[in-house]
Design an enzyme around this catalytic site. Structure first.
Site, PDB file in Angstrom:
ATOM      1  N   ASN A  14     -69.890  63.440 -64.927  1.00  0.00           N
ATOM      2  CA  ASN A  14     -70.835  62.952 -63.922  1.00  0.00           C
ATOM      3  C   ASN A  14     -70.279  63.317 -62.548  1.00  0.00           C
ATOM      4  O   ASN A  14     -69.332  62.692 -62.083  1.00  0.00           O
ATOM      5  CB  ASN A  14     -70.989  61.430 -64.074  1.00  0.00           C
ATOM      6  N   LYS A  16     -71.660  62.928 -59.789  1.00  0.00           N
ATOM      7  CA  LYS A  16     -72.131  62.002 -58.742  1.00  0.00           C
ATOM      8  C   LYS A  16     -72.632  62.813 -57.547  1.00  0.00           C
ATOM      9  O   LYS A  16     -73.241  63.864 -57.734  1.00  0.00           O
ATOM     10  CB  LYS A  16     -71.036  60.990 -58.396  1.00  0.00           C
ATOM     11  N   HIS A 101     -76.773  53.913 -64.510  1.00  0.00           N
ATOM     12  CA  HIS A 101     -75.362  54.012 -64.113  1.00  0.00           C
ATOM     13  C   HIS A 101     -75.038  52.842 -63.182  1.00  0.00           C
ATOM     14  O   HIS A 101     -75.886  52.389 -62.415  1.00  0.00           O
ATOM     15  CB  HIS A 101     -75.115  55.358 -63.400  1.00  0.00           C
ATOM     16  N   GLU A 103     -73.595  52.618 -60.477  1.00  0.00           N
ATOM     17  CA  GLU A 103     -73.887  52.812 -59.041  1.00  0.00           C
ATOM     18  C   GLU A 103     -75.378  52.681 -58.775  1.00  0.00           C
ATOM     19  O   GLU A 103     -75.791  52.220 -57.702  1.00  0.00           O
ATOM     20  CB  GLU A 103     -73.314  54.159 -58.586  1.00  0.00           C
ATOM     21  N   GLU A 173     -69.371  51.577 -69.401  1.00  0.00           N
ATOM     22  CA  GLU A 173     -68.564  51.823 -68.205  1.00  0.00           C
ATOM     23  C   GLU A 173     -68.341  50.493 -67.483  1.00  0.00           C
ATOM     24  O   GLU A 173     -69.205  50.044 -66.731  1.00  0.00           O
ATOM     25  CB  GLU A 173     -69.290  52.785 -67.265  1.00  0.00           C
ATOM     26  N   GLY A 179     -63.833  54.484 -60.734  1.00  0.00           N
ATOM     27  CA  GLY A 179     -63.303  54.966 -59.460  1.00  0.00           C
ATOM     28  C   GLY A 179     -62.163  54.120 -58.923  1.00  0.00           C
ATOM     29  O   GLY A 179     -61.767  54.237 -57.769  1.00  0.00           O
ATOM     30  N   SER A 218     -62.437  55.708 -64.803  1.00  0.00           N
ATOM     31  CA  SER A 218     -61.083  56.189 -64.508  1.00  0.00           C
ATOM     32  C   SER A 218     -60.451  56.974 -65.658  1.00  0.00           C
ATOM     33  O   SER A 218     -59.241  56.914 -65.884  1.00  0.00           O
ATOM     34  CB  SER A 218     -60.175  55.028 -64.066  1.00  0.00           C
ATOM     35  N   GLY A 240     -64.603  61.215 -61.280  1.00  0.00           N
ATOM     36  CA  GLY A 240     -63.710  61.951 -60.375  1.00  0.00           C
ATOM     37  C   GLY A 240     -62.948  63.084 -61.041  1.00  0.00           C
ATOM     38  O   GLY A 240     -62.831  64.181 -60.476  1.00  0.00           O
TER      39      GLY A 240
HETATM   40  P1  13P Z   1     -64.613  57.671 -62.545  1.00  0.00           P
HETATM   41  O1  13P Z   1     -64.202  58.516 -63.715  1.00  0.00           O
HETATM   42  O2  13P Z   1     -64.475  58.361 -61.218  1.00  0.00           O
HETATM   43  O3  13P Z   1     -63.967  56.306 -62.594  1.00  0.00           O
HETATM   44  O4  13P Z   1     -66.192  57.415 -62.699  1.00  0.00           O
HETATM   45  C1  13P Z   1     -66.664  56.973 -63.915  1.00  0.00           C
HETATM   46  C2  13P Z   1     -68.128  57.075 -63.895  1.00  0.00           C
HETATM   47  O5  13P Z   1     -68.806  56.328 -63.213  1.00  0.00           O
HETATM   48  C3  13P Z   1     -68.753  58.141 -64.696  1.00  0.00           C
HETATM   49  O6  13P Z   1     -70.136  57.966 -64.780  1.00  0.00           O
END
Ligand code: 13P
Length: 259
Positions: A14, A16, A101, A103, A173, A179, A218, A240
């Protein structure tokens, strides 16, 4: 939506709100320049919508890689400025879409009801919904993890037929792990995945269903193999650490299985 089971592990990136079209092309060129992981299961990349076509075209030499949208609106077309629909995402090369998601839920206020409409729109358009669920730190500390993720799961899948549920993917998640550098332990992931798997089995009337459940939060090249080895973890959804081709290749390599 594919009715055949997804080869495991399912590795999903992802991106983002990162990597525009030129960067997406560079990423794919650098990633594809590395030797492909053996038996790497399935791979889905979720670029920003504006980079979908560029990323997909740049990966034409590796047709096994699928691409997805990070979000859709549930109407097919019309005066909805700023949104993209499931048919538009499909036309740009998406075969999958992330729905709910964390977010979307926590930054943009998306509700359980909206995730249900989005999964319905995805499924009727032939996009595989990847429904994301996860609890906040406060909810976890209050012992509400299972209640929260099962509520999100049922609401997200509520408008799908059994066949469409059987063709969907899930991602667990935990919000506190996204993150933050704080990863759920493999045991934490297994516990919640088991509860999700049972709940999907009840919806489908089939405890042996093959709906894949991915873990996200993460994930990095150092912890991917241990998470993938956890019982009930069918794949990973990576933020990330999926933005760098070498790091993504290392995560893909951790999905290799011996011959
Ligand atoms: P990170 O791997 O940056 O923690 O993000 C996870 C995520 O939200 C994947 O959709």
């Amino acid at each position: 939506m594919p009715s055949t089971p997804w080869p495991r592990p399912v590795l999903a990136a992802n991106w983002k709100m990162n990597l525009g079209p030129a960067e997406a092309r560079q990423f794919m060129a650098a990633y594809l320049a590395q030797p492909p992981a053996r038996h790497a299961g399935s791979m889905i990349i979720f670029p920003p919508a504006v980079s979908l076509v560029a990323a997909r075209d740049a990966a034409a030499a590796r047709p096994g890689i699928q691409f997805g949208a990070q979000n859709i609106y549930w109407e097919d077309k019309g005066a909805f400025t700023g949104e993209i629909s499931a048919p538009l995402a499909r036309a740009a090369g998406a075969t999958c879409v992330l729905v709910g998601h964390s977010e979307r839920r926590h930054v943009f206020g998306e509700t359980d009801e909206e995730t249900g409409r989005k999964c319905e729109a995805a499924a009727r358009t032939g996009l595989t919904p990847v429904l994301c669920v996860g609890e906040t730190l406060g909810q976890r500390e209050a012992g509400e993890t299972e209640t929260v993720v099962l509520r999100q799961l049922r609401a997200g899948l509520a408008r799908l037929t059994r066949e469409q549920v059987a063709g969907a993917l899930l991602a667990y998640e935990p919000v506190w792990a996204i993150g933050t550098g704080r990863t759920a332990t493999p045991a934490d992931a297994s516990t919640t995945h088991a509860a999700l798997r049972v709940a999907v089995g009840v919806i489908l009337g089939d405890p042996h269903h093959g709906v894949p459940i991915l873990y996200g939060g993460s994930v990095n090249p150092g912890n991917a193999a241990a998470l993938l080895a956890a019982p009930g973890v069918d794949g990973l959804l990576v933020g990330g650490a999926s933005l760098d081709p070498a790091s993504w290749a290392a995560i893909a390599a951790s999905g290799e299985r011996p011959d």
